[in-house]
Scaffold this motif. Structure first.
Motif, mmCIF file in Angstrom:
data_model
loop_
_atom_site.group_PDB
_atom_site.id
_atom_site.type_symbol
_atom_site.label_atom_id
_atom_site.label_comp_id
_atom_site.label_asym_id
_atom_site.label_seq_id
_atom_site.Cartn_x
_atom_site.Cartn_y
_atom_site.Cartn_z
ATOM 1 N N TYR A 45 4.277 3.811 -8.266
ATOM 2 C CA TYR A 45 3.920 3.458 -9.642
ATOM 3 C C TYR A 45 2.693 2.539 -9.569
ATOM 4 N N PRO A 46 1.535 3.121 -9.244
ATOM 5 C CA PRO A 46 0.333 2.312 -8.996
ATOM 6 C C PRO A 46 -0.060 1.390 -10.157
ATOM 7 N N GLU A 77 0.843 -1.207 0.000
ATOM 8 C CA GLU A 77 0.000 0.000 0.000
ATOM 9 C C GLU A 77 0.875 1.253 0.000
ATOM 10 N N ILE A 78 1.934 1.213 0.780
ATOM 11 C CA ILE A 78 2.859 2.347 0.852
ATOM 12 C C ILE A 78 3.688 2.430 -0.431
ATOM 13 N N GLY A 79 4.268 1.314 -0.833
ATOM 14 C CA GLY A 79 5.135 1.288 -2.009
ATOM 15 C C GLY A 79 4.398 1.445 -3.323
ATOM 16 N N GLY A 80 3.142 1.110 -3.345
ATOM 17 C CA GLY A 80 2.360 1.204 -4.572
ATOM 18 C C GLY A 80 2.150 2.623 -5.054
ATOM 19 N N LYS A 104 -2.319 -12.832 -9.206
ATOM 20 C CA LYS A 104 -3.548 -13.008 -8.424
ATOM 21 C C LYS A 104 -4.094 -14.436 -8.508
ATOM 22 N N HIS A 105 -4.099 -15.005 -9.689
ATOM 23 C CA HIS A 105 -4.656 -16.349 -9.877
ATOM 24 C C HIS A 105 -3.796 -17.437 -9.228
ATOM 25 N N LYS A 106 -2.554 -17.117 -8.871
ATOM 26 C CA LYS A 106 -1.653 -18.089 -8.249
ATOM 27 C C LYS A 106 -1.779 -18.109 -6.728
ATOM 28 N N HIS A 107 -2.403 -17.107 -6.167
ATOM 29 C CA HIS A 107 -2.509 -16.997 -4.712
ATOM 30 C C HIS A 107 -3.632 -17.876 -4.168
ATOM 31 N N ARG A 108 -3.437 -18.353 -2.955
ATOM 32 C CA ARG A 108 -4.449 -19.177 -2.285
ATOM 33 C C ARG A 108 -5.769 -18.426 -2.182
ATOM 34 N N SER A 109 -5.638 -17.144 -1.862
ATOM 35 C CA SER A 109 -6.795 -16.266 -1.745
ATOM 36 C C SER A 109 -6.449 -14.956 -2.440
ATOM 37 N N SER A 110 -7.425 -14.388 -3.090
ATOM 38 C CA SER A 110 -7.165 -13.143 -3.820
ATOM 39 C C SER A 110 -7.546 -11.903 -3.003
ATOM 40 N N ILE A 111 -7.840 -12.077 -1.731
ATOM 41 C CA ILE A 111 -8.330 -10.962 -0.907
ATOM 42 C C ILE A 111 -7.385 -9.767 -0.943
ATOM 43 N N TYR A 112 -6.102 -9.995 -0.647
ATOM 44 C CA TYR A 112 -5.173 -8.875 -0.588
ATOM 45 C C TYR A 112 -4.871 -8.329 -1.984
ATOM 46 N N CYS A 113 -4.854 -9.184 -2.971
ATOM 47 C CA CYS A 113 -4.675 -8.711 -4.351
ATOM 48 C C CYS A 113 -5.838 -7.803 -4.742
ATOM 49 N N ASP A 114 -7.049 -8.244 -4.421
ATOM 50 C CA ASP A 114 -8.230 -7.439 -4.738
ATOM 51 C C ASP A 114 -8.206 -6.105 -4.005
ATOM 52 N N LYS A 115 -7.754 -6.126 -2.754
ATOM 53 C CA LYS A 115 -7.672 -4.874 -1.992
ATOM 54 C C LYS A 115 -6.654 -3.918 -2.616
ATOM 55 N N LEU A 116 -5.533 -4.441 -3.068
ATOM 56 C CA LEU A 116 -4.531 -3.587 -3.721
ATOM 57 C C LEU A 116 -5.089 -3.022 -5.026
ATOM 58 N N LEU A 117 -5.735 -3.871 -5.808
ATOM 59 C CA LEU A 117 -6.304 -3.395 -7.068
ATOM 60 C C LEU A 117 -7.352 -2.317 -6.814
ATOM 61 N N ALA A 118 -8.161 -2.510 -5.796
ATOM 62 C CA ALA A 118 -9.182 -1.504 -5.467
ATOM 63 C C ALA A 118 -8.538 -0.198 -5.008
ATOM 64 N N ALA A 119 -7.433 -0.309 -4.261
ATOM 65 C CA ALA A 119 -6.778 0.892 -3.749
ATOM 66 C C ALA A 119 -6.091 1.699 -4.843
ATOM 67 N N PHE A 120 -5.597 1.009 -5.883
ATOM 68 C CA PHE A 120 -4.793 1.693 -6.886
ATOM 69 C C PHE A 120 -5.415 1.769 -8.270
ATOM 70 N N THR A 121 -6.641 1.309 -8.418
ATOM 71 C CA THR A 121 -7.312 1.404 -9.710
ATOM 72 C C THR A 121 -8.284 2.572 -9.649
ATOM 73 N N PRO A 122 -8.136 3.521 -10.572
ATOM 74 C CA PRO A 122 -9.059 4.653 -10.589
ATOM 75 C C PRO A 122 -10.503 4.193 -10.776
ATOM 76 N N ASN A 123 -11.404 4.903 -10.136
ATOM 77 C CA ASN A 123 -12.856 4.637 -10.247
ATOM 78 C C ASN A 123 -13.237 3.239 -9.784
ATOM 79 N N SER A 124 -12.537 2.744 -8.753
ATOM 80 C CA SER A 124 -12.934 1.411 -8.263
ATOM 81 C C SER A 124 -13.638 1.534 -6.950
#
Length: 174
Positions: free
Chosen positions: A142-143, A136-139, A154-174
């Motif tokens: 270069y978001p 979150e800090i490092g993103g 994302k598809h390789k992770h056991r759970s995509s929860i944290y990937c989804d949270k990062l995408l939501a934090a750094f994707t405009p209009n999410s």
């Protein structure tokens, strides 16, 4: 010991600046020590000197010499040390300036983002959460580049929860 000296706040930023290069080299070598306690104290020392020295002592080029060693320690057998590494990475990313040249240093960000994303899928949820906070800090540097890497793993992770949270934090209009 160095840790006692640092914690006593007897070392000023100007003094640290004078010894920063030699101290950093010695600490880097201690990160590979066989003794876990030595590695942990070394990591805590790094976090402390990064905070004390700040941008006055540590320019991006000097920080680039450090992250590879810290990434290796995320594979350590000690979860306590791995948590200390994430705290050091949080400090590390805060030292990189807002005008950090993301195009010039794209290869560094690639190594950092990829290395950290591996541990976003760590078996230990506390490590996952800590790595998420670091990303979150490092993103902010270069978001869109971080999001590309997140999408790739994302598809390789056991759970995509944290990937989804990062995408939501750094994707405009999410």
């Amino acid at each position: 010991s160095l840790w006692a000296l640092l914690r006593s706040n007897l070392l000023s930023t100007s003094q640290l600046k004078q010894i920063q290069s030699e101290l950093t080299a010695q600490l880097i070598s201690n990160l590979d020590d066989d003794n876990c306690a030595t590695r942990l104290v070394t990591c805590n020392c790094f976090n402390f000197i990064l905070k004390v020295g700040g941008r006055e002592c540590f320019e991006p080029e000097q920080l680039h010499n450090l992250y590879g060693e810290l990434l290796k320690r995320l594979d350590d057998s000690s979860d306590e040390l791995r948590m200390a590494v994430t705290e050091t990475f949080a400090t590390f990313f805060k030292l990189l300036p807002d005008d950090y040249d993301k195009d010039l240093y794209k290869a560094h960000l690639q190594v950092l983002y990829r290395g950290l994303l591996i541990h976003l899928d760590d078996p230990n949820q506390a490590i996952q959460e800590a790595v998420y906070k670091v990303l979150e800090i490092g993103g902010r540097l270069y978001p869109q580049y971080l999001c590309e890497h997140v999408e790739n793993v994302k598809h390789k992770h056991r759970s995509s929860i944290y990937c989804d949270k990062l995408l939501a934090a750094f994707t405009p209009n999410s």
